[in-house]
Design a protein around this motif. Structure first.
Motif, mmCIF file in Angstrom:
data_model
loop_
_atom_site.group_PDB
_atom_site.id
_atom_site.type_symbol
_atom_site.label_atom_id
_atom_site.label_comp_id
_atom_site.label_asym_id
_atom_site.label_seq_id
_atom_site.Cartn_x
_atom_site.Cartn_y
_atom_site.Cartn_z
ATOM 1 N N HIS A 63 0.591 -1.472 -0.415
ATOM 2 C CA HIS A 63 0.526 -0.463 0.129
ATOM 3 C C HIS A 63 1.094 1.131 -0.034
ATOM 4 O O HIS A 63 2.028 1.257 1.058
ATOM 5 C CB HIS A 63 -1.086 -0.234 1.044
ATOM 6 C CG HIS A 63 -1.821 1.319 1.296
ATOM 7 N ND1 HIS A 63 -2.829 1.198 0.934
ATOM 8 C CD2 HIS A 63 -1.634 2.700 1.574
ATOM 9 C CE1 HIS A 63 -3.717 2.222 0.381
ATOM 10 N NE2 HIS A 63 -3.154 3.078 1.375
ATOM 11 N N ASP A 64 0.547 2.068 -0.871
ATOM 12 C CA ASP A 64 1.278 3.282 -1.399
ATOM 13 C C ASP A 64 1.551 4.324 -0.010
ATOM 14 O O ASP A 64 1.097 5.328 -0.669
ATOM 15 C CB ASP A 64 0.795 3.762 -2.443
ATOM 16 C CG ASP A 64 2.577 4.519 -3.317
ATOM 17 O OD1 ASP A 64 3.667 4.570 -2.472
ATOM 18 O OD2 ASP A 64 2.479 5.144 -4.141
ATOM 19 N N GLY A 65 1.481 3.623 1.196
ATOM 20 C CA GLY A 65 1.724 5.162 2.044
ATOM 21 C C GLY A 65 1.041 3.912 3.221
ATOM 22 O O GLY A 65 0.602 3.089 3.626
ATOM 23 N N PRO A 66 0.735 5.235 4.602
ATOM 24 C CA PRO A 66 0.710 4.366 5.632
ATOM 25 C C PRO A 66 -1.017 3.527 5.291
ATOM 26 O O PRO A 66 -2.181 4.468 4.951
ATOM 27 C CB PRO A 66 -0.021 5.062 6.556
ATOM 28 C CG PRO A 66 1.529 6.713 5.962
ATOM 29 C CD PRO A 66 1.033 6.091 4.616
ATOM 30 N N CYS A 116 3.785 1.193 2.735
ATOM 31 C CA CYS A 116 4.976 1.902 2.660
ATOM 32 C C CYS A 116 4.502 2.767 3.157
ATOM 33 O O CYS A 116 4.574 4.000 2.485
ATOM 34 C CB CYS A 116 4.912 2.225 1.173
ATOM 35 S SG CYS A 116 4.858 0.302 0.301
ATOM 36 N N ASP A 117 4.904 3.076 4.306
ATOM 37 C CA ASP A 117 5.214 3.976 5.094
ATOM 38 C C ASP A 117 6.889 5.151 5.415
ATOM 39 O O ASP A 117 7.543 4.088 4.822
ATOM 40 C CB ASP A 117 4.691 3.811 6.716
ATOM 41 C CG ASP A 117 5.099 2.827 7.502
ATOM 42 O OD1 ASP A 117 6.271 2.253 6.803
ATOM 43 O OD2 ASP A 117 5.030 2.331 8.493
ATOM 44 N N ASP A 118 7.079 5.868 6.169
ATOM 45 C CA ASP A 118 7.790 6.260 5.771
ATOM 46 C C ASP A 118 8.704 5.381 7.019
ATOM 47 O O ASP A 118 9.661 5.302 6.669
ATOM 48 C CB ASP A 118 8.281 7.786 7.267
ATOM 49 C CG ASP A 118 7.094 8.185 6.973
ATOM 50 O OD1 ASP A 118 6.973 8.414 6.043
ATOM 51 O OD2 ASP A 118 7.210 9.532 7.402
ATOM 52 N N ALA A 119 9.129 4.545 7.571
ATOM 53 C CA ALA A 119 9.734 3.242 7.647
ATOM 54 C C ALA A 119 10.458 2.141 7.026
ATOM 55 O O ALA A 119 11.431 2.179 7.262
ATOM 56 C CB ALA A 119 9.597 2.294 9.455
ATOM 57 N N PHE A 120 8.936 2.199 6.082
ATOM 58 C CA PHE A 120 8.986 1.162 5.449
ATOM 59 C C PHE A 120 10.231 2.160 3.915
ATOM 60 O O PHE A 120 11.128 0.797 4.026
ATOM 61 C CB PHE A 120 7.872 0.672 4.285
ATOM 62 C CG PHE A 120 8.253 -0.313 3.548
ATOM 63 C CD1 PHE A 120 8.473 -1.263 2.875
ATOM 64 C CD2 PHE A 120 8.507 0.587 2.174
ATOM 65 C CE1 PHE A 120 8.822 -2.357 1.919
ATOM 66 C CE2 PHE A 120 8.363 -0.192 0.576
ATOM 67 C CZ PHE A 120 8.130 -1.774 1.024
ATOM 68 N N TRP A 121 10.034 2.912 3.874
ATOM 69 C CA TRP A 121 11.177 3.455 3.056
ATOM 70 C C TRP A 121 12.184 4.058 3.220
ATOM 71 O O TRP A 121 13.163 3.867 3.054
ATOM 72 C CB TRP A 121 10.412 4.679 2.348
ATOM 73 C CG TRP A 121 9.111 5.011 1.346
ATOM 74 C CD1 TRP A 121 7.812 4.676 1.582
ATOM 75 C CD2 TRP A 121 9.008 3.858 0.444
ATOM 76 N NE1 TRP A 121 7.364 4.379 0.655
ATOM 77 C CE2 TRP A 121 7.997 3.742 -0.393
ATOM 78 C CE3 TRP A 121 10.280 3.231 -0.128
ATOM 79 C CZ2 TRP A 121 7.958 3.225 -1.648
ATOM 80 C CZ3 TRP A 121 10.441 2.157 -1.607
ATOM 81 C CH2 TRP A 121 8.748 2.762 -2.024
#
Length: 321
Positions: free
Chosen positions: A58-61, A78-83
């Motif tokens: 998912h392209d974001g939280p 795909c949140d801040d931690a993922f990126w």
């Protein structure tokens, strides 16, 4: 449904697929910003088709209230931690897709991975497993042809997922240039080879191998494309299509283009950019104008269907009841 020549892939030597051998497992990996309903339909389709696992990035939280993943479905935010773990979030959509495809490939539990969007559904005259079993061992990635879903005679344009006709890319650029406007009128200027969305299809990639980059259309190793088209692999590897629901329904189509406006895509074709300008202007003008454009783009009349079918560029197949 009759088997047709459906892909305009590059010319090359033909490796004949035997169609024999054991069934082969696959999994899917996608990046998107879709609703839980669309994700559930996507997952249901592929799990029923034999996928070992469906992974959705998912392209974001994840928004509050998303349902828990079902068996076989994995959702990764795909949140801040993922990126941060990937070294940073790429600005361009295509680069984010390439990044999650690499992550997905590294953790894929099956011999093949399908990289596809959440509005793309593989279907055809054979099973995915049988198709993949027929692919020669030397082929590391294979791309199947696209079929674009539209509403035709007998369909209700107001029914989401109700488009039961599929148009295929025209067989030659010259034929499209000569006849495209005769079939579609002014809408032809927004198309490439008779389609509003992409014309190249999407690919299955073998896992357990190292690649430099996995893109939407091609996989590369050290700058060299390793993806082959199903057409190149011969008659034994025919029979599958990538059904692209570029318009799921009017409401989702409207939301999609508003989202697309906010998400940078660097490889958009001139025809796609013209579509976006036309669609956004129609949305700004109000719902009646937007619905008119929607019907022009994704509806075909009886006469258009007859012409397209005669050209081998359209068939009917209802995927969803």
């Amino acid at each position: 449904m009759r088997r047709r020549r459906t892909s305009q892939g590059r010319q090359g030597s033909v490796v004949q697929c035997s169609g024999k051998g054991p069934q082969v497992q696959f999994s899917t990996v996608s990046l998107g910003l879709e609703s839980p309903e669309v994700v559930a339909r996507f997952a249901g389709h592929y799990l029923a088709a034999g996928a070992k696992r469906v992974t959705v990035f998912h392209d974001g939280p994840l928004p509050e209230g998303w349902p828990a993943p079902r068996e076989g479905l994995e959702i990764i935010a795909c949140d801040d931690a993922f990126w941060a773990a990937q070294g940073g979030r790429p600005e361009a959509l295509e680069e984010r897709q390439a990044a999650v495809y690499a992550v997905g490939l590294a953790r894929c539990p099956s011999p093949w991975m399908l990289a596809a969007d959440l509005d793309e559904f593989v279907f055809g005259e054979t099973s995915v497993a049988a198709f993949l079993a027929a692919v020669p061992e030397a082929c590391e990635a294979v791309r199947i042809p696209v079929a674009e879903a539209v509403w035709g005679p007998g369909d209700d344009p107001g029914e989401p997922w109700g488009s039961s006709y599929f148009r295929l890319p025209w067989r030659s650029g010259r034929l499209w240039r000569l006849g495209g406007r005769l079939v579609y009128g002014d809408v032809a200027r927004f198309m490439r080879a008779g389609l509003l969305g992409h014309v190249d299809g999407k690919q299955f990639i073998r896992t357990g191998r190292a690649y430099s980059r996995i893109g939407n259309i091609n996989t590369r190793r050290d700058g060299v494309v390793v993806t082959r088209t199903a057409r190149e692999l011969g008659p034994g590897c025919q029979g599958l299509y990538l059904g692209h629901f570029d318009a799921i329904g009017f409401e989702r189509w409207s939301t999609k283009w508003r989202l697309r406006q906010a998400r940078l895509a660097v490889n958009m074709s001139a025809a796609r950019e013209a579509q976006m300008a036309m669609i956004l202007a129609a949305l700004d003008a109000g719902e009646p104008e937007a619905r008119r454009v929607f019907r022009r783009f994704f509806g075909i009349s009886r006469a258009q269907h007859a012409l397209l079918a005669a050209l081998g560029c359209c068939f009917r197949r209802r995927l969803f009841d």
